[in-house]
Design a protein around this motif. Structure first.
Motif, short mmCIF file in Angstrom:
data_model
loop_
_atom_site.label_atom_id
_atom_site.label_comp_id
_atom_site.label_asym_id
_atom_site.label_seq_id
_atom_site.Cartn_x
_atom_site.Cartn_y
_atom_site.Cartn_z
N VAL A 214 -0.03 7.82 12.10
CA VAL A 214 -0.51 6.76 11.20
C VAL A 214 -2.02 6.60 11.36
O VAL A 214 -2.75 6.47 10.37
CB VAL A 214 0.22 5.44 11.52
CG1 VAL A 214 -0.47 4.26 10.82
CG2 VAL A 214 1.68 5.51 11.07
N TYR A 215 -2.49 6.60 12.59
CA TYR A 215 -3.94 6.49 12.84
C TYR A 215 -4.69 7.65 12.20
O TYR A 215 -5.72 7.46 11.55
CB TYR A 215 -4.19 6.45 14.34
CG TYR A 215 -5.65 6.54 14.71
CD1 TYR A 215 -6.47 5.42 14.70
CD2 TYR A 215 -6.21 7.77 15.07
CE1 TYR A 215 -7.81 5.51 15.03
CE2 TYR A 215 -7.56 7.87 15.40
CZ TYR A 215 -8.35 6.74 15.38
OH TYR A 215 -9.67 6.83 15.70
N ARG A 216 -4.17 8.86 12.38
CA ARG A 216 -4.86 10.04 11.85
C ARG A 216 -4.87 10.02 10.32
O ARG A 216 -5.90 10.34 9.69
CB ARG A 216 -4.19 11.31 12.38
CG ARG A 216 -4.86 12.58 11.94
CD ARG A 216 -4.23 13.81 12.57
NE ARG A 216 -4.43 13.87 14.00
CZ ARG A 216 -4.07 14.92 14.74
NH1 ARG A 216 -3.48 15.97 14.18
NH2 ARG A 216 -4.30 14.92 16.04
N LEU A 217 -3.73 9.67 9.72
CA LEU A 217 -3.66 9.65 8.25
C LEU A 217 -4.60 8.60 7.66
O LEU A 217 -5.28 8.85 6.67
CB LEU A 217 -2.22 9.38 7.80
CG LEU A 217 -1.20 10.50 7.98
CD1 LEU A 217 0.20 9.99 7.68
CD2 LEU A 217 -1.53 11.69 7.09
N ALA A 218 -4.64 7.42 8.28
CA ALA A 218 -5.39 6.31 7.70
C ALA A 218 -6.89 6.43 7.95
O ALA A 218 -7.69 6.15 7.05
CB ALA A 218 -4.88 4.99 8.25
N TYR B 249 0.82 -1.21 0.00
CA TYR B 249 0.00 0.00 0.00
C TYR B 249 0.85 1.27 0.00
O TYR B 249 0.42 2.32 -0.48
CB TYR B 249 -0.90 0.03 1.24
CG TYR B 249 -1.96 -1.04 1.28
CD1 TYR B 249 -2.43 -1.62 0.11
CD2 TYR B 249 -2.48 -1.48 2.50
CE1 TYR B 249 -3.39 -2.62 0.15
CE2 TYR B 249 -3.45 -2.47 2.55
CZ TYR B 249 -3.90 -3.04 1.37
OH TYR B 249 -4.85 -4.03 1.42
N SER B 250 2.07 1.17 0.56
CA SER B 250 2.90 2.37 0.68
C SER B 250 3.33 2.94 -0.67
O SER B 250 3.78 4.09 -0.74
CB SER B 250 4.15 2.06 1.52
OG SER B 250 4.98 1.12 0.85
N ALA C 235 0.03 6.69 5.20
CA ALA C 235 0.06 6.08 6.52
C ALA C 235 0.87 4.79 6.50
O ALA C 235 1.64 4.50 7.42
CB ALA C 235 -1.36 5.80 7.00
N SER C 236 0.73 4.01 5.44
CA SER C 236 1.49 2.77 5.32
C SER C 236 2.98 3.04 5.20
O SER C 236 3.81 2.34 5.78
CB SER C 236 1.00 1.96 4.11
OG SER C 236 -0.37 1.63 4.24
N ALA C 237 3.34 4.07 4.44
CA ALA C 237 4.75 4.42 4.29
C ALA C 237 5.34 4.85 5.64
O ALA C 237 6.45 4.44 6.00
CB ALA C 237 4.90 5.54 3.26
N ASN D 145 5.38 8.57 -1.44
CA ASN D 145 4.95 8.57 -0.05
C ASN D 145 6.14 8.58 0.91
O ASN D 145 6.11 9.27 1.94
CB ASN D 145 4.07 7.35 0.23
CG ASN D 145 2.70 7.45 -0.40
OD1 ASN D 145 2.13 8.54 -0.51
ND2 ASN D 145 2.17 6.32 -0.86
N PHE D 146 7.19 7.87 0.56
CA PHE D 146 8.39 7.85 1.41
C PHE D 146 9.11 9.20 1.36
O PHE D 146 9.64 9.66 2.37
CB PHE D 146 9.33 6.73 0.97
CG PHE D 146 8.77 5.36 1.22
CD1 PHE D 146 8.88 4.76 2.46
CD2 PHE D 146 8.13 4.66 0.20
CE1 PHE D 146 8.37 3.50 2.69
CE2 PHE D 146 7.62 3.40 0.42
CZ PHE D 146 7.74 2.81 1.68
#
Length: 318
Positions: A277-281, A61-62, A290-292, A79-80
């Motif tokens: 990560v929680y907020r982005l996803a 997904y990243s 978020a995966s990245a 994303n990275f």
């Protein structure tokens, strides 16, 4: 001639008997190996399905721009690049490393000193009671501890009331609502949670150190601090390695304490990768980014914990 033939027959019979004995041994070895794999199979299947496969999916997904519902778009390593160039995302990683000081370094140093002091207590009942009391914060869930500390660190909380009672009311503030003190306050909560674990583990390690070493050091005139540095510290390398691993991972992957105490605020002053990560996803629907970030966090944890383990274990073997 007959003697030579007899010797040859005996040699053949010995080799045949050895081969016959080897067959059951090989069969037993094969069956034990098969039984071992059968016992390992359920745990291995659980790991592959619920740990390894989600990691592979996260890595996949990243490389996409995806909101979690509609069709995804391939973006490569963008994303990275975003993770390492966006000030908020990069700052969240820096905040997690700052928390290592409170979650890991201070609890281990202070825990070793307290564990050494507990060792000097003559009454075993008092020593056990002290360890139980100090370990209690570890039993409390991080989310519940964060809520309790939120009340204590509020503007009208017990911390500010104590400061006012001591004549230090001018220093009172909303500790978790002030951008300058919020991250350190979160670190204090983490320190409170991790200290008991370090004390109990290091106390168990001190119990395994030969007492004659301390007696000999006392006879030679070594003081308490000298004994701590030259006897206790070298004897606790294994326990320190475990403490470092557990507490560093807790700091870098922290979520529950930060989310319940500040949710990353005020602003982004306490934002850490776990909350980000929680907020982005789940609030911004940016699953790819978020995966990245989650993948970068996993690699950072491995890069930090791996050398620490080698450093401590290498010294222990030396």
């Amino acid at each position: 001639m007959s003697t030579h033939l007899t010797n040859r027959r005996r040699a053949r019979s010995v080799s045949a008997s050895r081969a016959a004995d080897a067959l059951p041994a090989r069969g037993r070895s094969l069956s034990s190996t098969l039984a071992g794999w059968l016992f390992l199979l359920p745990g291995l299947a659980f790991y592959l399905v619920f740990v390894f496969w989600p990691i592979i999916q996260t890595a996949w997904y990243s490389f996409y721009d995806w909101n979690g519902i509609d069709a995804s778009t391939w973006v490569g390593v963008k994303n990275f690049v975003k993770v390492f160039t966006d000030p908020v995302l990069l700052g969240s990683i820096g905040h997690s490393f700052y928390l290592v000081i409170f979650f890991s370094l201070i609890p281990i140093v202070l825990g070793m000193i307290i564990a050494s002091l507990i060792r000097d207590i003559r009454a075993k009942a008092v020593s056990t009671f002290a360890q139980v009391c100090l370990f209690l914060p570890r039993v409390i869930p991080g989310a519940a501890a964060a809520v309790a500390w939120t009340w204590m660190l509020a503007q009208d909380g017990i911390v500010n009331q104590m400061l006012s009672a001591m004549g230090l009311g001018e220093h009172a503030t909303s500790w978790l609502g002030n951008q300058h003190t919020a991250l350190t306050s979160v670190g204090v909560i983490g320190f409170w949670l991790q200290l008991g674990f370090c004390i109990v583990l290091l106390s168990a390690g001190i119990g395994g150190i030969d007492k004659s070493l301390y007696e000999a050091a006392s006879i030679d005139g070594a003081g308490w601090w000298s004994q701590l540095w030259h006897i206790t510290l070298p004897g606790l390398r294994g326990q320190i390695a475990v403490c470092l691993t557990m507490t560093v991972v807790a700091a870098l992957a922290s979520f529950d304490v930060v989310f319940m105490a500040t949710q990353g605020g005020p602003g982004y002053s306490t934002m850490v990768p776990g909350v980000m990560v929680y907020r982005l996803a789940f609030t911004q629907n940016r699953v790819g980014l978020a995966s990245a970030l989650a993948l970068v966090l996993m690699v950072l944890v491995l890069l930090v914990v791996g050398p620490l383990q080698r450093l401590v274990q290498g010294k222990e073997e030396a």
